[in-house]
Design a protein around this motif. Structure first.
Motif, PDB file in Angstrom:
ATOM      1  N   VAL A 225       3.645   0.311   3.867  1.00 11.73           N
ATOM      2  CA  VAL A 225       3.382   1.703   3.475  1.00 11.73           C
ATOM      3  C   VAL A 225       4.719   2.421   3.300  1.00 11.73           C
ATOM      4  N   SER A 226       4.671   3.630   2.734  1.00  4.66           N
ATOM      5  CA  SER A 226       5.889   4.422   2.556  1.00  4.66           C
ATOM      6  C   SER A 226       6.404   4.879   3.916  1.00  4.66           C
TER       7      SER A 226
ATOM      8  N   ALA B  29       0.851  -1.204   0.000  1.00  3.35           N
ATOM      9  CA  ALA B  29       0.000   0.000   0.000  1.00  3.35           C
ATOM     10  C   ALA B  29       0.877   1.240   0.000  1.00  3.35           C
ATOM     11  N   ALA B  30       1.917   1.207  -0.822  1.00  2.00           N
ATOM     12  CA  ALA B  30       2.875   2.315  -0.825  1.00  2.00           C
ATOM     13  C   ALA B  30       2.876   3.062  -2.155  1.00  2.00           C
ATOM     14  N   GLY B  31       1.827   2.885  -2.949  1.00  2.64           N
ATOM     15  CA  GLY B  31       1.752   3.576  -4.233  1.00  2.64           C
ATOM     16  C   GLY B  31       1.213   4.984  -4.063  1.00  2.64           C
ATOM     17  N   VAL B  32       1.278   5.743  -5.159  1.00  4.13           N
ATOM     18  CA  VAL B  32       0.732   7.100  -5.112  1.00  4.13           C
ATOM     19  C   VAL B  32      -0.584   7.205  -5.879  1.00  4.13           C
TER      20      VAL B  32
ATOM     21  N   SER C 283       8.156  -2.788  -3.043  1.00  2.85           N
ATOM     22  CA  SER C 283       7.390  -2.773  -1.791  1.00  2.85           C
ATOM     23  C   SER C 283       7.137  -4.195  -1.291  1.00  2.85           C
ATOM     24  N   VAL C 284       6.784  -5.099  -2.207  1.00  3.47           N
ATOM     25  CA  VAL C 284       6.518  -6.488  -1.814  1.00  3.47           C
ATOM     26  C   VAL C 284       7.810  -7.149  -1.329  1.00  3.47           C
TER      27      VAL C 284
END
Ligand code: C5P
Length: 227
Positions: free
Chosen positions: A56-57, A12-15, A85-86
Motif C-alpha cells: 500500500v502507499s 494495492a497502492a493505486g488511486v 509498487s510490485v
C-alpha cells in the motif's frame, strides 16, 4: 536448494482515478467488504499459499481498518506506478523469501479470484522453468482504430489472449526483470523482454479488473454466484 514456496504479492497502492470515487478503488466496498479484503481472504483461504504481502502507499489511511489476517504482512512501500509498487514489494520481502520461491502477483482490483483459480495456475506452472499467468483467449473481433475513433483495420484474434492476474514467477528473476526492463503494465511483459515465454493458463471472466463504477455491481454478482 529449498523447495520453492508460493508467496502472494498484492499491489494495492493505486488511486483508481477512473472509478471517480473519493475512496481508492481497492477499498470500494463489495457486499460490505473492501475489494482488497476479498482478495486477501481468497489467498488466506488457499492452503498452498505460504505468505501474503500487500503493498500500500506510505500514506494509506484505509488499510488499518481491515482486520489482521493470518500469514499476511502489509508493506507501506507503494510506488508511482503498478510496476514500481510490485518492484518495491519484491525488494521489501527479500529477506523473508528464497530466490526460487514462486511469487503470485495479483491485482487488488480483481476481487473475483477464487481459490480454485489460484490452484489451477499453481498446478499448471509449478514445474515450468519460466512461470506463467492467468489469461483469457480473446473472443471478440478486434479493431485497431485511427486517432479519431474510426476502425482502421481488423486484427486477427488468433493466438490473442487478454492477460489477467495472478502472474507467477520466481522471486529473483522477476525482481531483476522488473528492475532492468523498461515500463511494463504486467509482470509477464518484463519476463518476455528477457526472451522467455510465460505459460498462458485459461482464467475466468469473473476474474476481470474492476475499473469503472458499474463494475462493482458485476463483481458483486460474481461473488454472490449469480453471474
Ligand atoms: O490502476 P490499475 O487498475 O491498473 O491497477 C492494478 C493494480 O495495481 C491495483 O491493485 C492497484 O491498486 C495497483 N497499483 C499499485 N500502485 C500503483 C498503481 C496501481 O499498487 N501506483
Amino acid at each position: 536448494m529449498n523447495l520453492p514456496r508460493f508467496i502472494a504479492l498484492i499491489p494495492a497502492a493505486g488511486v483508481g482515478a477512473r472509478m471517480g470515487a473519493t475512496v481508492p478503488k481497492q477499498y470500494a466496498e463489495l457486499l460490505g467488504k473492501p475489494m482488497l479484503e476479498h482478495v486477501m481472504d481468497t489467498f488466506v483461504d488457499c492452503a498452498q499459499i505460504h505468505q501474503i504481502f500487500v503493498v500500500v502507499s506510505a500514506d494509506d489511511a484505509y488499510i488499518e481498518d481491515i482486520p489482521t489476517k493470518s500469514r499476511t504482512q502489509i508493506l507501506r512501500c507503494g510506488g508511482a506506478t503498478r510496476q514500481a509498487s510490485v518492484t518495491n514489494g519484491l525488494q521489501a520481502m527479500q529477506s523473508q523469501v528464497n530466490a526460487n520461491d514462486w511469487v503470485l502477483v495479483h491485482d487488488a482490483a480483481r476481487p473475483g479470484l477464487t481459490v480454485a483459480l489460484i490452484n489451477k495456475l499453481i498446478a499448471a506452472v509449478k514445474d515450468d522453468p519460466v512461470g506463467g499467468l492467468l489469461a483469457m483467449p480473446v473472443v471478440d473481433t478486434i479493431k485497431r482504430s485511427d486517432a479519431h475513433g474510426h476502425a482502421d483495420h481488423t486484427v486477427s484474434r488468433e493466438h490473442l489472449w487478454a492477460a489477467q492476474t495472478p502472474q507467477m514467477f520466481k522471486h529473483a528473476q522477476l525482481l531483476s526483470a522488473l528492475q532492468t526492463g523498461s515500463h511494463v503494465t504486467d509482470e509477464a511483459s518484463a519476463i518476455e523482454a528477457l526472451g522467455l515465454k510465460p505459460t498462458l493458463v485459461e482464467g475466468s471472466p469473473r476474474n476481470f479488473k474492476v475499473t469503472l463504477p458499474h463494475d462493482v455491481l458485476l463483481a458483486e454478482l460474481y461473488i454472490k454466484g449469480i453471474a
